[in-house]
Design a protein around this motif. Sequence first.
Motif, mmCIF file in Angstrom:
data_model
loop_
_atom_site.group_PDB
_atom_site.id
_atom_site.type_symbol
_atom_site.label_atom_id
_atom_site.label_comp_id
_atom_site.label_asym_id
_atom_site.label_seq_id
_atom_site.Cartn_x
_atom_site.Cartn_y
_atom_site.Cartn_z
ATOM 1 N N LEU A 19 0.847 -1.181 0.000
ATOM 2 C CA LEU A 19 0.000 0.000 0.000
ATOM 3 C C LEU A 19 0.883 1.231 0.000
ATOM 4 O O LEU A 19 1.846 1.323 0.754
ATOM 5 N N THR A 20 0.547 2.161 -0.873
ATOM 6 C CA THR A 20 1.186 3.465 -0.793
ATOM 7 C C THR A 20 0.211 4.496 -1.335
ATOM 8 O O THR A 20 -0.825 4.133 -1.899
ATOM 9 N N GLY A 21 0.525 5.762 -1.125
ATOM 10 C CA GLY A 21 -0.454 6.760 -1.521
ATOM 11 C C GLY A 21 0.146 8.097 -1.878
ATOM 12 O O GLY A 21 1.326 8.357 -1.671
ATOM 13 N N ARG A 43 -1.240 12.369 -2.018
ATOM 14 C CA ARG A 43 -2.329 13.309 -1.727
ATOM 15 C C ARG A 43 -2.738 14.020 -3.012
ATOM 16 O O ARG A 43 -1.883 14.478 -3.762
ATOM 17 N N ALA A 62 -5.202 9.906 -1.501
ATOM 18 C CA ALA A 62 -5.540 10.162 -0.101
ATOM 19 C C ALA A 62 -6.357 11.446 0.054
ATOM 20 O O ALA A 62 -5.874 12.471 0.542
ATOM 21 N N GLN A 84 -6.879 13.375 3.318
ATOM 22 C CA GLN A 84 -5.674 13.946 3.947
ATOM 23 C C GLN A 84 -5.219 15.254 3.315
ATOM 24 O O GLN A 84 -4.033 15.554 3.263
ATOM 25 N N GLN A 90 -2.820 7.719 8.048
ATOM 26 C CA GLN A 90 -1.864 7.034 7.172
ATOM 27 C C GLN A 90 -1.527 5.642 7.723
ATOM 28 O O GLN A 90 -1.350 4.693 6.972
ATOM 29 N N ASN A 140 -4.340 3.610 6.688
ATOM 30 C CA ASN A 140 -4.219 3.288 5.260
ATOM 31 C C ASN A 140 -3.356 2.042 5.061
ATOM 32 O O ASN A 140 -3.661 1.180 4.235
ATOM 33 N N VAL A 156 7.799 4.455 -0.296
ATOM 34 C CA VAL A 156 7.576 5.883 -0.008
ATOM 35 C C VAL A 156 8.861 6.701 -0.173
ATOM 36 O O VAL A 156 9.946 6.146 -0.292
ATOM 37 N N GLN A 196 8.455 10.220 4.374
ATOM 38 C CA GLN A 196 7.321 9.463 4.911
ATOM 39 C C GLN A 196 7.747 8.372 5.895
ATOM 40 O O GLN A 196 6.908 7.667 6.454
HETATM 41 N N1 TRP Z 1 1.223 11.374 3.169
HETATM 42 C C1 TRP Z 1 1.714 10.855 1.914
HETATM 43 C C2 TRP Z 1 2.393 12.001 1.172
HETATM 44 O O1 TRP Z 1 2.173 13.149 1.485
HETATM 45 C C3 TRP Z 1 0.621 10.254 1.089
HETATM 46 C C4 TRP Z 1 0.007 9.057 1.729
HETATM 47 C C5 TRP Z 1 -1.251 8.980 2.253
HETATM 48 C C6 TRP Z 1 0.615 7.787 1.934
HETATM 49 N N2 TRP Z 1 -1.479 7.759 2.746
HETATM 50 C C7 TRP Z 1 -0.365 7.000 2.588
HETATM 51 C C8 TRP Z 1 1.892 7.257 1.663
HETATM 52 C C9 TRP Z 1 -0.080 5.696 2.990
HETATM 53 C C10 TRP Z 1 2.151 5.944 2.049
HETATM 54 C C11 TRP Z 1 1.165 5.176 2.717
HETATM 55 O O2 TRP Z 1 3.117 11.735 0.250
#
Ligand code: TRP
Length: 358
Positions: A24-26, A28, A59, A62, A158, A161, A172, A176
């Motif tokens: 899992l990664t994300g 914003r 995300a 967030q 997070q 998540n 990441v 992060q």
């Molecule tokens: N906060 C991360 C960023 O600003 C984005 C993010 C949201 C994320 N949820 C996550 C990264 C979960 C890794 C896992 O880049």
Amino acid sequence: MNAAERVRSSRPEAKPGTPRKRILTGIRPTGPLHLGHYAGALENWLELQHEYDCYFLIADYQVSDHANDLARVRNAVWEVTLDWLAIGLDPEKASFVIESGVPEHAELTTWLAWFLPVGMLERNPTLKAEMEAIQAPDDAATKGRSVPVAFYIYPVMQVANILLPRAHLVPVGVDQLPHVELARETARRFNREFKPIFPEPEALVGRVPRLVGTDGEAKMSKSRGNTIDLKDSAATVAKKVRAMYAGPPRGAKEPGLVEANPVFGYLDAFDNDDAEVSDLKERYEHHGVSNVELKDRLTRVLNELLEPMRQRRAQYEGNMARVSEALEQGTGRARAIARETMEMVRDALDLDYLRKYR
Ligand code: TRP
């Protein structure tokens, strides 16, 4: 070792029949993605999608620091999705997930917030720096507004998540890492005190931890306006590179310090011809190379990288129903696992109150 090889060497031995490990990664949704995202993370994702069961999260819970500009956030959901498709992420292989489309994220956040001490957030260096930026009068996005409660707790979300799909790996950027550490600590604590539900997630950092901005500032960031975006046209890239900060003023034939000229940082990150780049550095330090020559090379290298992305993007832009479908499918898959995890969490926390007198 290139990115693909590095990822391969860190791959677990896949036994036939064992389910793929989850990632899992994300990101914003605040606007189009740039070269910093690409070198720091996305390039890795491209390889990882073949080997892991990947959940790439948009995300949208967030971005409370952009509450004054919701239109931008809503539009950025599409920008990010198009960028992902443009670089070659495959929605059949990986799941593209809208965070708020899986409200279990919010539910798990609430429970996990029980087990994360306030002090852990207060010591989180990334959160600290971001809160200071929000409050700074010159922050372009927020103009010195105060920090929303939702922003303060975003590291908790997070953690949710990461734990909701019971992810094993979290690719990441370095900034992060404190959040992934929080996720590890929370998983350990939950597993120990209740039931062993969560794998202890590991971080995987990209090839170029931090790409400097075109202005020479420490980081590429939208709010500073020092980015080269993945969707920039060839002409825009040429213009931005021409205007790039290239170290202290220096005559065209005057030797200079490689480390003082960020153009080299970009060549290191994106020019595949290592031999020519080191030759260029050698000439730069001993004889002098004009910034024009360096920048022409960088423009060519970047446009070679970005051109196939532009083409793929244009195709998808002509078929937004397909883009929408990618989000719908991915969010659906994530929701199925989220429900499974929440069953386990409810059981571990003994939340089925009504069972008692049934
Ligand atoms: N906060 C991360 C960023 O600003 C984005 C993010 C949201 C994320 N949820 C996550 C990264 C979960 C890794 C896992 O880049």
